[in-house]
Design a protein around this motif. Sequence first.
Motif, PDB file in Angstrom:
ATOM      1  N   HIS A   1      -3.547   4.699   3.353  1.00  0.00           N
ATOM      2  CA  HIS A   1      -3.394   4.021   2.062  1.00  0.00           C
ATOM      3  C   HIS A   1      -4.753   3.898   1.379  1.00  0.00           C
ATOM      4  O   HIS A   1      -5.798   4.140   1.974  1.00  0.00           O
ATOM      5  CB  HIS A   1      -2.759   2.642   2.243  1.00  0.00           C
TER       6      HIS A   1
ATOM      7  N   GLU B   1      -7.060   1.188  -1.233  1.00  0.00           N
ATOM      8  CA  GLU B   1      -7.172  -0.189  -1.681  1.00  0.00           C
ATOM      9  C   GLU B   1      -8.011  -0.228  -2.959  1.00  0.00           C
ATOM     10  O   GLU B   1      -9.081   0.360  -3.026  1.00  0.00           O
ATOM     11  CB  GLU B   1      -7.789  -1.069  -0.601  1.00  0.00           C
TER      12      GLU B   1
ATOM     13  N   TRP C   1      -2.800  -2.416  -2.876  1.00  0.00           N
ATOM     14  CA  TRP C   1      -2.702  -1.336  -1.890  1.00  0.00           C
ATOM     15  C   TRP C   1      -1.773  -0.267  -2.459  1.00  0.00           C
ATOM     16  O   TRP C   1      -0.762  -0.584  -3.094  1.00  0.00           O
ATOM     17  CB  TRP C   1      -2.105  -1.857  -0.591  1.00  0.00           C
TER      18      TRP C   1
END
Length: 220
Positions: A51, A53, A80
């Motif tokens: 992922h 951020e 996120w």
Amino acid sequence: MNETGNYSGPFPVIELEGTSFFVNGYLMALVQVDKPENQLDLFDMMCLEDHYELWYDTDSKQVYDGPLTGEIPEQVKLFWFYPFDAMDPQGRNARLDETRPGWRKDFPTDLPVIQIAGKDFFVDERRKAFRDIENCWNMIYFADVFKRDGKTGIYIDTTVVQVPFPHEFDPFNPPAVFPEHIIFAEVPDGHQLATLLDLHQKQKLLSDNNEQNEQRKIGR
């Protein structure tokens, strides 16, 4: 929408505190829908394996460039995201077709297939992940597999067919009643996966041998 780069979409749209952004896999950036010159570049975000951020300044609608220690300004929010290429595979594919022809060879398709939450995934042992057949950038990692009530599986957010973020759903302490979009999807356990991969490899070797024998017959 104005064309951006050499690929014009369509692009998925996300909302950041009331402002709409295109997820542009061609540029690997978030592009403000009503102000396309405002782009939040991937490389200004924190990039982790599964992922990204983003510290987002709601006033400037840009990436927050201040210190992340001490007290964070009230207008700065943390978001996120799943990988941009997984969210916009068509854009990412278009960019790689231009810059690195032949990249698809890195994603073999002669692999075993299983279903997760009704969707087909390759068992990609090299990447230690289940790889979406329709979207090679969407991967669910073996490390996310859990045992639950004697069953082996993965917690899945069905809206994106991905593992939910831990701040949205704690897999170590799941609630008694799941949110409607979260399910526990069964997958093969380690032994079953090993058997599946071994059987697939034997079938592949047999197929290769048969093809070589046919070629020898033709060559006689």
